[in-house]
Write an enzyme that holds these catalytic residues in place. Sequence first.
Site, short mmCIF file in Angstrom:
data_model
loop_
_atom_site.label_atom_id
_atom_site.label_comp_id
_atom_site.label_asym_id
_atom_site.label_seq_id
_atom_site.Cartn_x
_atom_site.Cartn_y
_atom_site.Cartn_z
N SER A 74 -6.78 0.01 -8.70
CA SER A 74 -6.78 -0.23 -7.26
C SER A 74 -5.47 -0.28 -6.60
O SER A 74 -5.57 -0.29 -5.22
CB SER A 74 -7.59 -1.34 -7.03
N SER A 81 -9.45 0.06 -4.89
CA SER A 81 -10.14 -0.57 -3.82
C SER A 81 -9.05 -1.04 -2.73
O SER A 81 -9.32 -1.67 -1.59
CB SER A 81 -10.81 -1.85 -4.20
N LYS A 102 -4.01 -7.82 1.08
CA LYS A 102 -5.24 -7.34 0.76
C LYS A 102 -6.33 -8.58 0.88
O LYS A 102 -6.04 -9.70 0.44
CB LYS A 102 -5.24 -6.62 -0.83
N1 GLN Z 1 -12.07 1.82 -9.37
C1 GLN Z 1 -12.06 0.80 -10.31
C2 GLN Z 1 -13.45 -0.06 -10.05
O1 GLN Z 1 -14.14 0.45 -9.47
C3 GLN Z 1 -10.93 -0.20 -9.99
C4 GLN Z 1 -11.12 -1.58 -9.06
C5 GLN Z 1 -9.92 -2.27 -9.11
O2 GLN Z 1 -8.92 -1.98 -9.68
N2 GLN Z 1 -9.96 -3.18 -8.31
O3 GLN Z 1 -13.71 -1.05 -10.71
#
Ligand code: GLN
Length: 503
Positions: free
Chosen positions: A178, A154, A79
Amino acid sequence: MSLLDHSALELLALLQSNQVRAEQVVTESLSRIEQLDPPIGSFLHVNHDGALAAARDVDRRRHLGQPVGALAGLPVALKDLICTIDQPTTCASRMLANFRPPYDATVVARLRAADAILIGKTNLDEFAMGSSTESSALQRTRNPWNRDHVPGGSSGGSAACIASDLVPLALGTDTGGSIRQPAAFCGITGLKPTYGRVSRYGLIAFASSLDQIGPMCRSAADAALLLQATAGHDRHDSTSADVEVPDYLKAIAQPISGLRIGILRQQLDSDVDPEIHRAVTEATYVLKSLGALCQDIDLPHSQYGVATYYVIAPCEASSNLARYDGVHYGFRATQLTAAELTASESADLESEGPLVRMYRRTRETGFGAEVKRRIMLGTYALSAGYYDAYYLKAQRVRRLIRQDFDRAYQQVDALLGPVTPTPAFRFGEKSQDPLSMYLGDLFTVSANLAGLPGLSIPCGITVQGLPIGLHLQGPSFAEPTLLRLAHAFQQATDWHARRPPTS
Ligand code: GLN
């Protein structure tokens, strides 16, 4: 038949027994990326020459009978907020679009030491803020199961490249879901380890008390392999845990009979999609038939998880992202001529001066809308007069959420529920409505708030042809238990082996 139809463990066996060369595996991975990734958009950067050179080096050393590492010859995608000295690291943000880190993250150093082949960097929501990868400033990533749908986020790029068999292994990060949510949306296996299990040195910070790096792959067995190579104490990360790393591959082979599973009945019976309800319920039957003992369990405060998370995560983000000022890192807004200034800027110019104006313009043009929203929310919640009402209160609820888990794990070894309330949604469906996007994180954020591990594995496919994820959670450092349950489930079912339609 592609070499990449094999699991990482199968490929490793082929490599170790000299039935295939690392160069063949990497060439196959690169050519699949070239052919199949353009319509999907998982990768932001492909390390073509570097990957081939590393593969040839592994082959040469193996040929000479020299020692090679535990992942020798296996392509791994990263990532793109994990620092790599030889590849860009952008966080999918304009702010870091041309950033090349001066050092490797510890996970990257460990992967290199294991002779894994770093094949490229994958797309994400900008600075990992989002649940759909739509907030990437650099490119769109599509769900390989249905290109009108998001891959989740994400870590959407890492999930999509695994689902399309471009690479056998990938790393994602999970601050509020994410790893697990895109794993669920793309029909793959994703593990968020215990906070502190994997070093975050060289991970570009979003919310430091929540962020964790973890494996994304096709099966629990492959996740065990990748976790093994990346987990462990690191003196460069003061939050990394000095706890021995068990033999995960050995752990998964144990039978699950007698393990106690708590079914998160309230989550399951809340407003989840009926097909998800059915698939998760059927998964409990499978685990029961393998000897697991199931009982219903409640986490009464998890209903406040989203509210708590969306105070704490933006607060930490507003602090972490203060460093992007146009001076220390990356992008800097160029000096504007007087003619290019808006009227209000011309007025501001008098009061704020050129340096502050440069900071402001840099942040205004360097960050996308979602990142700015979080910085504003966090700055507001941390400001004098609001700190107690928001941040402090959220910290108190966070403790209650953790206590719920502690109580539950006195009775059971793991918790089971859905990963998401719905399968992958369509592009644009939630991007204009942040609250509905945030509410989708309902089942995943509590594990981050409590610092505990969680795993998502495929457990079904909707009539529309979209994957469904099963969420297994456990107490601190219970990765062996989670992987063991997941592996047993995958031995008994074939959901993890299903592939997206190729057209
Ligand atoms: N969807 C969550 C957010 O928008 C989690 C994002 C993540 O785990 N990086 O913050």
